[in-house]
Design a protein around this motif. Structure first.
Motif, PDB file in Angstrom:
ATOM      1  N   ALA D  98       0.385 -10.077  -2.304  1.00  0.00           N
ATOM      2  CA  ALA D  98       0.905  -8.919  -1.692  1.00  0.00           C
ATOM      3  C   ALA D  98       0.922  -8.797  -0.014  1.00  0.00           C
ATOM      4  N   SER D 138      -7.638  -6.337  -1.661  1.00  0.00           N
ATOM      5  CA  SER D 138      -7.477  -5.108  -1.075  1.00  0.00           C
ATOM      6  C   SER D 138      -5.956  -5.032  -1.037  1.00  0.00           C
ATOM      7  N   CYS D 139      -5.206  -5.077  -2.069  1.00  0.00           N
ATOM      8  CA  CYS D 139      -3.904  -5.377  -1.872  1.00  0.00           C
ATOM      9  C   CYS D 139      -3.034  -4.007  -1.717  1.00  0.00           C
ATOM     10  N   GLY D 140      -3.653  -2.983  -1.682  1.00  0.00           N
ATOM     11  CA  GLY D 140      -3.201  -1.852  -1.496  1.00  0.00           C
ATOM     12  C   GLY D 140      -2.933  -1.681  -0.251  1.00  0.00           C
ATOM     13  N   LEU D 141      -3.582  -2.388   0.648  1.00  0.00           N
ATOM     14  CA  LEU D 141      -3.596  -2.113   2.265  1.00  0.00           C
ATOM     15  C   LEU D 141      -2.934  -3.318   2.843  1.00  0.00           C
TER      16      LEU D 141
END
Lengths: 182, 252, 562, 194
Positions: D98, D138-141
């Motif tokens: 990501a 923490s792929c969302g970030l």
């Protein structure tokens, strides 16, 4: 019966020690048989300046180490029907490629700048000394190769087995004991 | 011990249960190349030279670590296997600096012989030419990482037979390397007993006796089975048998 | 503590929660904390400290992951008799407003814009089984888990079922391993159960190494007791008295929470000796990984638990026959263990009713990359990729178009837009040249170069190869170098041929799953995006080309470490 | 038994008298000097000493009665263990998928251009170590970096540079708030359950 056209044979010397050519000469009396069937149209041991067109078989000794080798290799491929990697340097890079673990510029500096003698201009092509490639590569990484004769040097029997097969228009098939590197 | 029957290359063969497939294949006079296997040492299954096809198995199996089983149908030399063996050898030759012409083992090397036997006549991959060192700090032996194929025979013989465990593998992947103790000069190792077994079992010129030049290093390939089985077989005098790849008349 | 004690504890806790007027649940997982969640929690705690009288009617709870990580920090407001309200992108100022509105009862609409509607597809298309408690309970409190019916499955299994019955329940449920390969879990359990040895082990694989995947971390951080309960049930079913959880070294919080959870469960008699006053003993220890992707492979993982170099050993024998210290060992992914308690509670039939014929139940995915809503989702098997990417994920942002979805990390592949309607299950994905994997799902838009993606994954595998077998150790390096040439525009057609040949060879000859699957991303991009490779290939390179000048490029084994 | 015990006690004292060895000993004891606990012991040793120097590895090997090369092999197999000292500040760039598709490589390139250190290296003045990680989860970030154990999301090359410069000049001290507060809570709750 009309005399059969002789096979046009060439040998080329790239980045190697010429040991393979020495071994070739060790064919001894078989060279006479060879001469009956083939014309040596280009070779370090023949006096021809340019690589001729329409060559049937070319044996290439040595690895590709500088720009000249690269150019000659391409020419050989374009003008020969069959190209043979002749000896370990052409097949694997062998001793010629021992320098690959070092940086070319370091190498040239060490040999020519720090050592005695005249100062050359590094690896840049200056038209006089052919520039070295960053890495020495075996022949088949530069042009397609049709057959391989390993050995450092390949002994005369190996060479004869391969060459006589080529003269007869057959693919090169070396027996196990003739396939050893080194 | 029960007896099992299996088929190897379309011929029926019998074996004792618990035997490895490699052992049985060789007993039946079929040549199969190996690099990390050595009689007298534990199996590792890392060199992938002895891969065979076993009917009903999804993947190819390394014969050295596969136990024979009743009704097994094994093929040892299909076109596919030959091709993979050649490719594996190509990968090994490309990995480090195996320059046969200037090697102490030239002419006696297992890797060189296996390549010739399998018909690996050129390497299509990039030669990596890593800049590896040589350790000649030991008074009698030398270690040349350029020739090492990471078969770990030396690691195993040092641990399993000599019991010193001087050698092990450090790092991972392409950066794996054989180390002595804490990656120190071999000569400074306190655990090394200088027994020299590692030198004898090494298939290539990575481990050698100091003082030998090109092609002069000849190893006693059957040394290990002699010292480990000697008591059992009552063989007290070492006679020296030629290495496996040179003796077996190859039936494929 | 026996079954009725457990029930009492749960009821008491539930009553206490229900009597609290307002509960402010703050997401305490890493993504929310690092995007400002810490400050938000400070605000709420500050308020609570100042107003001691509020303690009876206000509770501030730090929970596990709530799902839509890209919208963090998230706060969920629970008021008795009212539907929950979720706020996204909460700042300390907004936190004050939320407090004013919901606790003080002031009429303020400042935070209205940040309300995340509960009926958006992101929530409505999901089905939470394993993550049922995630984001709703405080992972560090045993009571919270028990209040949601936790440990009842273990209690019931111990009291009412024989180990054989537990195994057949799992077989009937159709649960398949959630680590990626999808081996039927029940069969594995049965194999270990039938082994007749004096010792057996249960291992939870929490060495989640796929880049772009964090399902296991979230589960361990958000609901650690669920994993422990699943392991204990497994221990009972197969006859093991010792379990290990192997937690990836990059997840210190997960390890800390699990450790605390084990301690609390042991204190309550839910783990340890004489579990729930029965003759069953079960201890769980934690092992921390030290940064090696290959340790996700089961034999390498066992080597690592035993303190050795994490190098795989050839199978068979499988761990179920001869695993840790030579004893039969049951290894499952933590998500698999997370699915056990719901199966025991609701029955195999219920679980088998979710998903497709061959892939039952739900699967957690970590949705990441070029997609509007990144975060953690749990969906029923068989849902289409389109629903995941466009409905749940909200599509590709910034006006770009969808190009491919990468599943299964370095062992998986890229699925192009043409196959968006494929149902997501083990077998369909395998047919497409990818795998389910542990659940990483990275969306790529039209700006992504596929050879570049393949190169990225090959570099990963090259770095993570253990070095034991030749095809993987050297093959990954060779493939990486060819890809380096391809992306630099100095590769030839011959390179492409060699590359494909080497891929097949590695798949068939490598020792373990890492090497066997390392070519997958490359092969799948070649299959669907071959034109991108072709466009980069040159058949006649000029003499001056870098290809010859740098006939071999930068990837050399690194200088020796010393 | 008694004799054995006293010999063990004699061994425990590290000749340097460095009190940090006591912490390593505590882990050794917790695992009853089992050889299988090597990785756990190395974890502790690295935590306490910052890196694994030869002397430390020798100590661990002796205590666990393991061959030196075995210990060295394990310590070099796992990327977590460092045999070289780390810089005063560390910057870890996540290179998970990501983060990669969101241009994390640009941050690495910037670090190399700006400070002359590639991943795995430390600047000559021992101020900054740079590393890459295989997904921090923490792929969302994405893209994510970790500076001195603070997780920072949605970074660019410029924002990373600003953050590092601020830390090198001492303007920002490591936050580590979450770790600290999480710890407090654990203790609090512990008290509660008791």
């Amino acid at each position: 019966m009309a005399k059969k056209d002789k096979i046009r044979l060439a040998t080329v010397w790239l980045g190697g020690c010429s040991g393979c050519h020495m071994s070739f000469l060790d064919l001894d009396e078989r060279l006479i048989d060879l001469a009956e069937q083939a014309d040596l149209v280009f070779s370090p041991i023949a006096d021809a300046k340019a690589f001729p067109p329409d060559v049937d078989v070319t044996l290439v000794e040595g690895a590709v180490a500088n720009i000249d080798h690269l150019e000659l290799a391409k020419q050989v491929r374009a003008q020969s029907k069959i190209v043979v990697s002749f000896g370990d340097c052409a097949v694997t890079g062998n001793v010629t490629s021992l320098r690959n673990r070092l940086d070319v510029d370091d190498l040239l500096n060490r040999v020519y700048q720090e050592g005695p003698g005249r100062t050359p201009t590094g690896s840049d092509p200056d038209g006089i000394v052919p520039a070295l490639l960053r890495r020495v590569v075996p022949l088949h990484q530069v042009i397609p190769v049709d057959a391989y004769i390993p050995g450092c040097p390949p002994d005369p029997d190996r060479i004869w087995t391969a060459v006589s097969a080529l003269l007869a228009g057959e693919p090169v098939r070396l027996e196990e004991e003739m396939r050893y590197f080194g | 011990m029960s007896v099992v029957t299996l088929t190897i290359n379309d011929e029926l063969a019998s074996a004792n249960s618990g035997q490895s497939l490699l052992e049985v294949i060789r007993e039946h006079g079929i040549y199969i190349p190996t690099l990390c296997h050595m009689d007298g040492l534990s199996e590792r299954g890392g060199c992938r030279m002895c891969l065979v096809e076993v009917q009903g198995m999804r993947t190819l199996q390394a014969a050295c670590v596969t136990e024979v089983a009743e009704g097994m149908v094994v093929t040892t030399h299909s076109e596919r296997l030959r091709k993979y063996r050649r490719m594996t050898l190509e990968l090994i030759f490309a990995e480090r600096n195996h320059v046969c012409a200037v090697c102490v083992m030239n002419g006696h090397c297992e890797l060189q012989a296996v390549a010739a036997i399998e018909g690996m006549d050129h390497v299509r991959f990039d030669y990596l030419h890593p800049d590896l060192s040589m350790d000649i700090s030991h008074p009698r032996f030398g270690l040349d990482h350029n020739r090492c194929i990471l078969c770990t025979r030396c690691v195993r013989v040092c641990d399993e037979v000599e019991g010193a465990h001087t050698k092990d593998v450090m790092g991972r992947g392409i950066n794996c390397r054989i180390v002595n103790d804490l990656n120190q000069a071999w000569g400074s190792s306190q655990s090394c007993t200088s027994c020299g077994k590692c030198v004898q079992v090494c298939p290539t010129g990575a481990l050698f006796h100091k003082g030998v030049s090109v092609a002069e290093m000849v190893k006693r390939h059957d040394f290990l089975s002699w010292i480990t089985l000697g008591r059992e077989k009552n063989e007290w005098n070492y006679t020296g048998q030629p290495p496996y790849y040179a003796t077996e008349r190859r039936k494929e | 503590m026996n079954r009725s004690d457990l029930q009492t504890l749960g009821e008491r806790e539930l009553a206490k929660q229900q009597s609290t007027g307002c509960r402010l649940l703050c997401c305490g997982s890493t993504p929310c904390l690092s995007s400002g969640g810490t400050a938000v929690q400070e605000v709420f705690k500050g308020i609570l400290k100042e107003n001691k009288d509020l303690k009876a009617e206000l509770a501030v709870v730090s929970t596990g992951c709530m799902g839509p990580c890209s919208r963090g920090p998230l706060v969920r407001v629970q008021r008795q008799g009212e539907p929950d309200v979720i706020y996204e992108k909460v700042t300390p100022e907004l936190a004050q407003e939320i407090f004013k509105k919901h606790v003080s009862g002031e009429d303020t609409n400042q935070a209205e814009a940040n309300i995340l509607p509960g009926d958006i597809p992101f929530f409505s298309k999901q089905k939470k089984v394993v993550l049922a408690n995630s984001g709703l309970i405080d992972p560090e409190r045993l009571e919270d888990y028990v209040a949601q019916g936790g440990y009842m499955a273990l209690a019931n299994a111990l009291r009412e079922m024989t180990p054989e019955e537990v195994c057949s329940e799992i077989i009937d449920s159709g649960l398949r391993g959630r680590g990626g390969a999808g081996y039927p879990s029940g069969l594995k359990w049965n194999l270990v159960r039938r082994a007749k040895t004096d010792k057996k082990y249960v291992v939870a694989n929490g060495d989640e190494g796929d880049p772009g995947a964090y399902m296991d971390r979230t589960l361990m951080e958000s609901d650690p007791h669920r994993v422990l309960e699943g392991m204990a049930i497994a221990g009972y079913a197969v006859g093991a008295e010792q379990g290990f959880i192997y937690v990836r070294g990059e997840y210190p919080i997960a390890a800390k929470r699990l450790e605390k959870a084990i301690r609390m469960a042991e204190r309550r008699g839910l783990l340890g000796s004489r579990v729930m006053d029965t003759a069953f003993n079960f201890r769980i220890d934690i092992r921390i990984g030290a940064g090696a992707f290959v340790c996700g492979e089961e034999t390498a993982l066992m080597a690592s638990i035993m303190g050795r170099r994490g190098q795989p050993i050839p199978r068979p024998p499988y761990p179920a026959q001869s695993g840790l210290w030579g004893y039969p060992t049951l290894i499952n992914n933590v998500e698999t263990f997370g699915s056990i308690a719901p199966i025991i509670n609701n029955g195999a039939e219920w679980f088998a009713g979710i998903g497709t014929a061959k892939s039952r139940g739900t699967k957690i995915f970590a949705l990441a990359g070029q997609v509007e809503n990144t975060g953690l989702i749990e969906v029923p098997m068989g849902i289409s990729l389109r629903e995941i990417v466009f409905d749940i994920g909200g599509g590709v942002p910034n006006g770009h178009t969808f190009k491919a979805a990468q599943t299964g990390g370095p062992s998986g592949g890229c699925i192009p837009a043409d196959y968006l309607d494929t149902p997501v299950d083990y077998d369909s994905l395998r047919e497409l040249g990818s795998i389910m994997g542990s659940g990483g799902l990275v969306v790529m838009d039209d700006t992504t170069s596929m050879p570049d993606v393949a190169k990225y994954f090959m570099e990963f595998c090259m770095d993570e190869s253990c070095g034991k077998c030749v095809p993987c150790r050297v093959g990954t390096v060779q493939l990486y170098r060819i890809l380096e040439r391809v992306t630099a525009g100095i590769a030839t057609r011959n390179d492409l041929t060699i590359m494909e040949e080497l891929c097949t060879m590695m798949q068939e000859t490598s020792l373990c799953g890492l090497g066997q699957s390392a070519p997958n991303p490359l092969l799948s991009t070649l299959r669907y995006f071959r034109h991108e490779y072709e466009a980069l290939i040159k058949d006649d390179l000029p003499l001056t080309s870098d290809r010859f000048a740098l006939a071999t490029s930068s990837v050399l084994p690194r200088q020796e470490v010393s | 038994m008694v004799k054995n015990k006293s010999r063990r006690a004699a061994e425990i004292e590290h000749p340097s008298g460095d009190p940090r060895f006591n912490l390593v000993d505590r882990t050794l004891k917790r695992f009853q000097y089992q050889q299988d606990a090597l990785i756990e012991v190395l974890h502790t040793a690295q935590e306490v000493f910052g890196f694994l120097e030869d002397d430390l590895l020798i100590y661990v090997a002796r205590q666990l009665k393991l061959p030196l090369s075995w210990v060295y092999g394990v310590a070099t197999f796992y990327h977590f263990f460092s045999l070289k000292p780390q810089g005063e500040h560390t910057c870890t760039v996540c290179m998970g998928t990501a983060c990669y598709v969101k241009q994390a490589a640009e941050i690495v390139a910037m670090l190399q251009a700006e400070f002359g250190v590639a991943p795995g290296q430390t600047t000559a003045d021992d101020k900054l170590s740079v590393a890459t990680a295989r997904c921090l989860g923490s792929c969302g970030l994405a893209p994510v970096i970790v500076i001195d154990s603070d997780v920072l999301g949605r970074q660019t090359a410029d924002s990373t540079l600003a953050e590092i410069k601020a830390r090198l000049s001492g303007q920002i001290r490591a936050r580590q708030l979450e770790a600290a507060s999480a710890n407090d809570e654990v203790e609090e709750m512990e008290a509660e359950t008791l």
